[in-house]
Design a protein around this motif. Structure first.
Motif, PDB file in Angstrom:
ATOM      1  N   LYS A  85       6.123   9.122   9.498  1.00 28.89           N
ATOM      2  CA  LYS A  85       7.111   8.152   9.080  1.00 28.89           C
ATOM      3  C   LYS A  85       8.410   9.006   8.352  1.00 28.89           C
ATOM      4  O   LYS A  85       9.259   8.352   8.188  1.00 28.89           O
ATOM      5  CB  LYS A  85       6.674   7.035   7.998  1.00 28.89           C
ATOM      6  CG  LYS A  85       5.534   6.531   8.448  1.00 28.89           C
ATOM      7  CD  LYS A  85       6.042   5.362   9.306  1.00 28.89           C
ATOM      8  CE  LYS A  85       4.827   4.323   9.538  1.00 28.89           C
ATOM      9  NZ  LYS A  85       4.222   4.418  11.115  1.00 28.89           N
ATOM     10  N   THR A  98       8.797   2.339  -0.056  1.00 26.47           N
ATOM     11  CA  THR A  98       7.928   1.715   0.703  1.00 26.47           C
ATOM     12  C   THR A  98       6.641   2.428   0.674  1.00 26.47           C
ATOM     13  O   THR A  98       5.534   1.938   0.878  1.00 26.47           O
ATOM     14  CB  THR A  98       8.620   1.663   2.278  1.00 26.47           C
ATOM     15  OG1 THR A  98       9.753   1.133   2.292  1.00 26.47           O
ATOM     16  CG2 THR A  98       7.533   1.021   3.125  1.00 26.47           C
ATOM     17  N   LEU A  99       6.554   3.824   0.993  1.00 29.80           N
ATOM     18  CA  LEU A  99       5.355   4.764   1.138  1.00 29.80           C
ATOM     19  C   LEU A  99       4.612   4.676  -0.254  1.00 29.80           C
ATOM     20  O   LEU A  99       3.692   4.403  -0.236  1.00 29.80           O
ATOM     21  CB  LEU A  99       5.937   6.114   1.396  1.00 29.80           C
ATOM     22  CG  LEU A  99       6.316   6.353   2.947  1.00 29.80           C
ATOM     23  CD1 LEU A  99       6.761   7.839   2.959  1.00 29.80           C
ATOM     24  CD2 LEU A  99       5.200   5.953   3.859  1.00 29.80           C
ATOM     25  N   ASN A 101       4.569   2.001  -2.141  1.00 29.41           N
ATOM     26  CA  ASN A 101       3.949   0.666  -2.252  1.00 29.41           C
ATOM     27  C   ASN A 101       2.751   0.641  -1.446  1.00 29.41           C
ATOM     28  O   ASN A 101       1.884  -0.030  -1.778  1.00 29.41           O
ATOM     29  CB  ASN A 101       5.030  -0.207  -1.784  1.00 29.41           C
ATOM     30  CG  ASN A 101       6.228  -0.491  -2.855  1.00 29.41           C
ATOM     31  OD1 ASN A 101       5.983  -0.148  -4.266  1.00 29.41           O
ATOM     32  ND2 ASN A 101       7.250  -1.336  -2.383  1.00 29.41           N
ATOM     33  N   LYS A 102       2.549   1.451  -0.399  1.00 27.80           N
ATOM     34  CA  LYS A 102       1.559   1.273   0.522  1.00 27.80           C
ATOM     35  C   LYS A 102       0.335   2.183  -0.385  1.00 27.80           C
ATOM     36  O   LYS A 102      -0.854   1.776   0.059  1.00 27.80           O
ATOM     37  CB  LYS A 102       1.734   2.251   1.725  1.00 27.80           C
ATOM     38  CG  LYS A 102       2.662   1.430   2.601  1.00 27.80           C
ATOM     39  CD  LYS A 102       2.861   1.853   4.122  1.00 27.80           C
ATOM     40  CE  LYS A 102       3.437   1.167   4.905  1.00 27.80           C
ATOM     41  NZ  LYS A 102       3.939   1.844   6.325  1.00 27.80           N
ATOM     42  N   MET A 103       0.882   2.867  -1.303  1.00 28.91           N
ATOM     43  CA  MET A 103      -0.367   3.398  -2.128  1.00 28.91           C
ATOM     44  C   MET A 103      -0.481   2.618  -3.465  1.00 28.91           C
ATOM     45  O   MET A 103      -0.733   3.245  -4.479  1.00 28.91           O
ATOM     46  CB  MET A 103       0.229   4.946  -2.399  1.00 28.91           C
ATOM     47  CG  MET A 103      -0.008   5.764  -1.376  1.00 28.91           C
ATOM     48  SD  MET A 103       0.442   7.637  -1.811  1.00 28.91           S
ATOM     49  CE  MET A 103      -1.274   8.023  -2.482  1.00 28.91           C
ATOM     50  N   GLY A 104      -0.009   1.562  -3.284  1.00 22.44           N
ATOM     51  CA  GLY A 104       0.408   0.430  -4.691  1.00 22.44           C
ATOM     52  C   GLY A 104      -0.799   0.465  -5.543  1.00 22.44           C
ATOM     53  O   GLY A 104      -0.568   0.443  -6.799  1.00 22.44           O
ATOM     54  N   MET A 135       0.441  12.548  -0.515  1.00 19.40           N
ATOM     55  CA  MET A 135       1.570  12.249   0.178  1.00 19.40           C
ATOM     56  C   MET A 135       2.124  13.494   0.839  1.00 19.40           C
ATOM     57  O   MET A 135       2.512  13.485   1.964  1.00 19.40           O
ATOM     58  CB  MET A 135       2.452  11.591  -0.680  1.00 19.40           C
ATOM     59  CG  MET A 135       2.191   9.953  -0.739  1.00 19.40           C
ATOM     60  SD  MET A 135       3.383   9.014  -1.443  1.00 19.40           S
ATOM     61  CE  MET A 135       4.707   9.083  -0.241  1.00 19.40           C
TER      62      MET A 135
END
Length: 175
Positions: A85, A98-99, A101-104, A135
């Protein structure tokens, strides 16, 4: 452009070192009990290191744009095949958020735990270090796979049209 596997491996090692240093900074910021400081810091750190990693592997948008059409197409296909991405993209705050948040779950846990005296700060720092390292290292692995595919593609001989076989007894064969 990267010319050898050794050069590619050296770039990978250098990028791992950069990510570890950045993860340490992230962890240090996470232990400070000011709401939002750690997330803002993580975004800033990632917006700095992701483009650096891309550039090290020859995968910045500018580097890709400067390639000939055939190579550019191969690179974009390799990026797509890895599912990256971040490779070959202009890195924006929105992409990073966004990334994150995916690891929120990890990020939320980090925000809450820092307010638990002593142990909470250590846990927040550990979560931050681990998340940043994950990451960054995941991005390095993606870039490495892409760059390796490009390197291997450059080393292949060019593809030529196959010769047409004409049997000896064919009238079109002049012998």
């Amino acid at each position: 452009m990267i010319e050898t596997r050794e050069e590619l491996d050296a770039i990978k090692k250098s990028c791992y070192s950069m990510v570890t240093k950045s993860a340490g900074i992230s962890a240090g910021t996470a232990v400070i009990p000011i709401p939002g400081l750690d997330i803002g810091s993580d975004v800033a750190i990632l917006m700095r290191i992701i483009p650096k990693i891309n550039a090290q592997f020859g995968l910045s948008p500018e580097q890709i744009e400067s390639l000939d059409t055939e190579t550019k197409l191969f690179v974009m296909t390799a990026i797509s095949n890895t599912g990256s991405k971040l490779a070959g993209k202009y890195i924006t705050k929105k992409i990073i958020i966004t990334l994150l948040n995916k690891m929120g779950v990890k990020v939320a846990a980090k925000g809450v735990t820092k307010f638990v005296p002593f142990i909470g700060s250590a846990v927040a720092g550990t979560i931050s270090f681990t998340a940043m390292k994950y990451m960054g290292n995941s991005h390095i692995e993606d870039c490495y796979k892409i760059a390796l595919a490009i390197l291997e593609n450059k080393q292949l001989p060019p593809v030529h049209e196959p010769a047409t076989f004409i049997p000896a007894d064919d009238p079109a064969n002049p012998h």
